[in-house]
Design a protein around this motif. Sequence first.
Motif, mmCIF file in Angstrom:
data_model
loop_
_atom_site.group_PDB
_atom_site.id
_atom_site.type_symbol
_atom_site.label_atom_id
_atom_site.label_comp_id
_atom_site.label_asym_id
_atom_site.label_seq_id
_atom_site.Cartn_x
_atom_site.Cartn_y
_atom_site.Cartn_z
ATOM 1 N N GLN A 66 -2.856 125.137 14.706
ATOM 2 C CA GLN A 66 -2.562 126.356 13.943
ATOM 3 C C GLN A 66 -1.439 127.098 14.653
ATOM 4 O O GLN A 66 -1.671 128.067 15.379
ATOM 5 C CB GLN A 66 -3.814 127.228 13.834
ATOM 6 N N LEU A 67 -0.219 126.605 14.479
ATOM 7 C CA LEU A 67 0.901 127.119 15.267
ATOM 8 C C LEU A 67 2.090 127.445 14.367
ATOM 9 O O LEU A 67 2.371 126.700 13.432
ATOM 10 C CB LEU A 67 1.317 126.053 16.293
ATOM 11 N N ILE A 68 2.765 128.561 14.678
ATOM 12 C CA ILE A 68 4.046 128.882 14.039
ATOM 13 C C ILE A 68 5.077 128.994 15.151
ATOM 14 O O ILE A 68 4.836 129.656 16.163
ATOM 15 C CB ILE A 68 3.971 130.196 13.231
ATOM 16 N N TRP A 88 11.065 119.397 12.408
ATOM 17 C CA TRP A 88 9.883 120.221 12.679
ATOM 18 C C TRP A 88 8.751 119.916 11.732
ATOM 19 O O TRP A 88 8.909 119.999 10.516
ATOM 20 C CB TRP A 88 10.262 121.706 12.646
ATOM 21 N N VAL A 90 5.956 121.600 12.219
ATOM 22 C CA VAL A 90 5.206 122.852 12.253
ATOM 23 C C VAL A 90 6.014 123.885 11.475
ATOM 24 O O VAL A 90 7.226 123.741 11.328
ATOM 25 C CB VAL A 90 4.993 123.361 13.707
ATOM 26 N N PRO A 91 5.351 124.945 10.960
ATOM 27 C CA PRO A 91 6.129 126.031 10.347
ATOM 28 C C PRO A 91 7.077 126.615 11.392
ATOM 29 O O PRO A 91 6.642 126.943 12.502
ATOM 30 C CB PRO A 91 5.072 127.036 9.885
ATOM 31 N N TRP A 92 8.329 126.732 11.017
ATOM 32 C CA TRP A 92 9.370 127.003 12.014
ATOM 33 C C TRP A 92 10.383 127.960 11.413
ATOM 34 O O TRP A 92 10.762 127.807 10.254
ATOM 35 C CB TRP A 92 10.035 125.663 12.364
ATOM 36 N N ILE A 93 10.805 128.961 12.187
ATOM 37 C CA ILE A 93 11.852 129.865 11.704
ATOM 38 C C ILE A 93 12.892 130.091 12.782
ATOM 39 O O ILE A 93 12.568 130.258 13.969
ATOM 40 C CB ILE A 93 11.280 131.223 11.205
ATOM 41 N N VAL A 107 5.923 137.852 13.445
ATOM 42 C CA VAL A 107 5.032 136.810 12.911
ATOM 43 C C VAL A 107 3.601 137.052 13.404
ATOM 44 O O VAL A 107 2.641 137.005 12.628
ATOM 45 C CB VAL A 107 5.522 135.404 13.324
ATOM 46 N N ALA A 110 2.036 139.888 11.613
ATOM 47 C CA ALA A 110 1.641 139.503 10.253
ATOM 48 C C ALA A 110 0.324 138.730 10.286
ATOM 49 O O ALA A 110 -0.567 138.956 9.461
ATOM 50 C CB ALA A 110 2.740 138.670 9.598
ATOM 51 N N MET A 111 0.188 137.829 11.248
ATOM 52 C CA MET A 111 -1.047 137.035 11.342
ATOM 53 C C MET A 111 -2.240 137.944 11.653
ATOM 54 O O MET A 111 -3.324 137.787 11.113
ATOM 55 C CB MET A 111 -0.902 135.953 12.418
ATOM 56 N N ARG A 116 -5.707 136.412 10.401
ATOM 57 C CA ARG A 116 -5.629 134.990 10.737
ATOM 58 C C ARG A 116 -5.456 134.836 12.244
ATOM 59 O O ARG A 116 -4.395 134.423 12.728
ATOM 60 C CB ARG A 116 -4.492 134.337 9.959
ATOM 61 N N VAL A 119 -4.223 131.554 14.035
ATOM 62 C CA VAL A 119 -2.833 131.102 14.030
ATOM 63 C C VAL A 119 -2.106 131.684 15.239
ATOM 64 O O VAL A 119 -2.092 132.898 15.435
ATOM 65 C CB VAL A 119 -2.117 131.495 12.716
ATOM 66 N N GLY B 67 10.450 138.611 11.103
ATOM 67 C CA GLY B 67 9.336 137.727 11.422
ATOM 68 C C GLY B 67 8.113 138.030 10.568
ATOM 69 O O GLY B 67 7.462 137.124 10.038
ATOM 70 N N ALA B 71 6.465 135.724 7.559
ATOM 71 C CA ALA B 71 5.075 135.290 7.683
ATOM 72 C C ALA B 71 4.216 135.882 6.561
ATOM 73 O O ALA B 71 2.995 135.809 6.607
ATOM 74 C CB ALA B 71 4.515 135.684 9.049
ATOM 75 N N PRO B 199 0.728 127.392 8.784
ATOM 76 C CA PRO B 199 0.383 126.053 9.286
ATOM 77 C C PRO B 199 -0.185 125.138 8.197
ATOM 78 O O PRO B 199 -0.083 123.916 8.309
ATOM 79 C CB PRO B 199 -0.668 126.345 10.362
ATOM 80 N N VAL B 203 6.940 124.846 6.646
ATOM 81 C CA VAL B 203 8.327 124.803 6.168
ATOM 82 C C VAL B 203 9.241 125.195 7.329
ATOM 83 O O VAL B 203 8.820 125.879 8.263
ATOM 84 C CB VAL B 203 8.574 125.782 5.000
ATOM 85 N N ILE B 205 12.452 127.438 8.110
ATOM 86 C CA ILE B 205 13.236 128.543 7.542
ATOM 87 C C ILE B 205 14.369 128.857 8.511
ATOM 88 O O ILE B 205 14.130 129.020 9.706
ATOM 89 C CB ILE B 205 12.360 129.805 7.331
#
Lengths: 331, 417
Positions: A66-68, A88, A90-93, A107, A110-111, A116, A119, B67, B71, B199, B203, B205
């Motif tokens: 569970q990683l961003i 990638w 994993v979700p990546w920005i 991020v 937000a989690m 969550r 995460v 960020g 998210a 997760p 994607v 971004i």
Amino acid sequence: MGFQPVKFYQTGTYTVGNRLLAERSVQAGELRSNSINSGHRACQGCGEALGARYAIDAAMAGSNNQLIAVNATGCLEVFSTPYPESSWQVPWIHSLFGNAPAVATGVAAAMKVKGRKEVRVVAQGGDGSTTDIGFGCLSGMFERNDDVLYICYDNEAYMNTGVQRSSATPPAARTATTMPVGAEPGNPFGQGKNLPEIAMAHGIPYVATATVADLRDLEYKVRRAMTIRGARYIHLSVPCPLGWGTASSDTIRIARLAKESGMFPVFEAEYGEVTGVSKIRHQVPVEDYLKPQKRFAHLFGKTPHPETVARIQAIADRNIRKYGLLEEGSN
Amino acid sequence: MLKQTEGSKAVAEAIALCRPEVICAYPISPQTHIVEALGEIVKSGELTPCEFINVESEFAAMSVAIGASAAGARAYTATASQGLLFMAEAVYNASGLGLPIVMTVANRAIGAPINIWNDHSDSLSQRDSGWMQLFAETNQEAVDLHIQAFRLAEELSMPIMVCMDGFILTHAFERVDIPSQAQVDAYLPPFEPRQVLDPAEPVSIGAMVGPEAFMEVRYLAHAKQMQAIERIPQLASEFREIFGRDSGGLIRTYCTEDADTIIIAMGSVLGTIKDTVDEMRAQGHKIGVLGIISYRPFPLEQVKAALLNCRRFVVLEKSLAVGMGGIVATDVRMAVTGTGLKGFTAIAGLGGRPITKASLHKLFREAKAETLPPVTFLDLDWDAVNKQLAREKQTRRSGPVAENILHDKGIVSAKFG
């Protein structure tokens, strides 16, 4: 098929090989996440690609996948993307060069607000984005103790733009902006930042250094970091064959020499206090570390600079004293 | 609920009613009261769940918002002046990534010389950043525009600045109707992101984009703003249905039907202009006002339609395109291309210089007589300017300009006009 916990006589090293150990490394496990998949465009022997692969897979293992990931601009961002060839898994920005820690804060916020908690957020960048342009954002993230693991892949210069000096460039090193000319060739002495110590000064829960010569240690430190909430920092030495002028096949050897010479102290710290040190096992003079690198070639050429090498040795000696890098009674 | 309140506080209450999930705050005058009030609202537990983050710079404020928005959280921040410039790289990044962040800009001059007072130089400097920019005329409109901004931003997945004049609006106490939570909830649905870091559905971004796709991405940002031209009036009309008042839209006209001269402006100065126009109308002058609410996207067709029946117009703007003239005026002239209308530009109120009715009367009369030069600097102290120019001619080491002019002026009264 399950694991067979096979134990052989161990010497305190991993020299007998992965398969013989009771616990497999994340990379050796069949459940590794391959977070940075093959097909990226890193140079042969890239220490950063190797380090990022181990670090992010370990972070995935430590977060139950569970990683961003947040990425600063730099080699890692460039060689791992042009879309649609993103490596990638994993979700990546990627946002900017100087803001990865702040984006990661966003991020994480937000989690948190979405409940969550499972995460986890990792931010990563090279030494340029970490020690220079993104330093303010990094310090802010540390100071607020935001729930982010930041990993600095330190190759000691701006490699992506063509090997220019950063505040992590060591003294005497040749870069495109510190050429080996003039009275004091290469990067000046008495400059630069010690980011791990600056991170410790923020009093954050966890700070560690590592090299790609000891990937087990790197995996351990990432997994340790993932057990902790709050701001965490891992500073990873990643030799760059292009920028350091080393053979692609020598990356791990050079990283080991950085540690064994005392040039790169490997340790971990909690709340500003050093809690563990990786001792030097076979101490080597700094020459052994410097000589294979073309960025230091001017110290050993037709007009050698033994006094400069001695100054670098003094830095290594100071590290050894300061962190207690030698075993009691060893040379 | 009607109440007598400060503009900043009213805006903070409106923001809270929009249920932002992440608020990033860095203090800069004259934005401070907004984030202070929001900080208290969040800390008291009145707005939950919401993360209020005290960041270390405006660059970090926008980056945290990036960020959070990526998210999937509704993200808000506020800034002004130097702060907007300091975050400029992240401002462009937010729109480039298509993240629907809403930001209040408490409009303030840009230094040097350092100046905390109101003009529009800050947000207009971000004209081409890909952010939409809505300008409030009153504190009521500032409240209402923020509610509409979240709806529009999230529909289009593009960020919006709501611009309100620093001090003149932010620090003014006046009657404001604060909507109910039920009204705002009826108007503003929960944020449903187009892209989200998750997760469960990984994607990438913000990947490197080469010549093969870059122009299309940029064009689509433009296309989104063209869609906003359609949506802004519709959203204002839906707003009227729920909240019972007219607020927002692209432009607003006042006494333009029979006007031979129309004054064009943005923000709170429209109030002073309307008062002046009322007085001139009482004296028999056919003069009207065109307020631009949506500066980006710029409503070219609507501006043209509003001006078609007049003979001349004056763009009175609190901004200066150095080396050229007006910034808003350039857009207005673009709108009226081919109409043969006579246009004048008046640069006014820079750095908080008061724009008085007396000066406006004079300006508008000269405009009607068409004796104005193409670009006028309202109430510029020519003596001070000429004195400095003479000084520079006389001696090479003439010294710092601003300090020279202050020295020449001596101690001045804070009261103008």
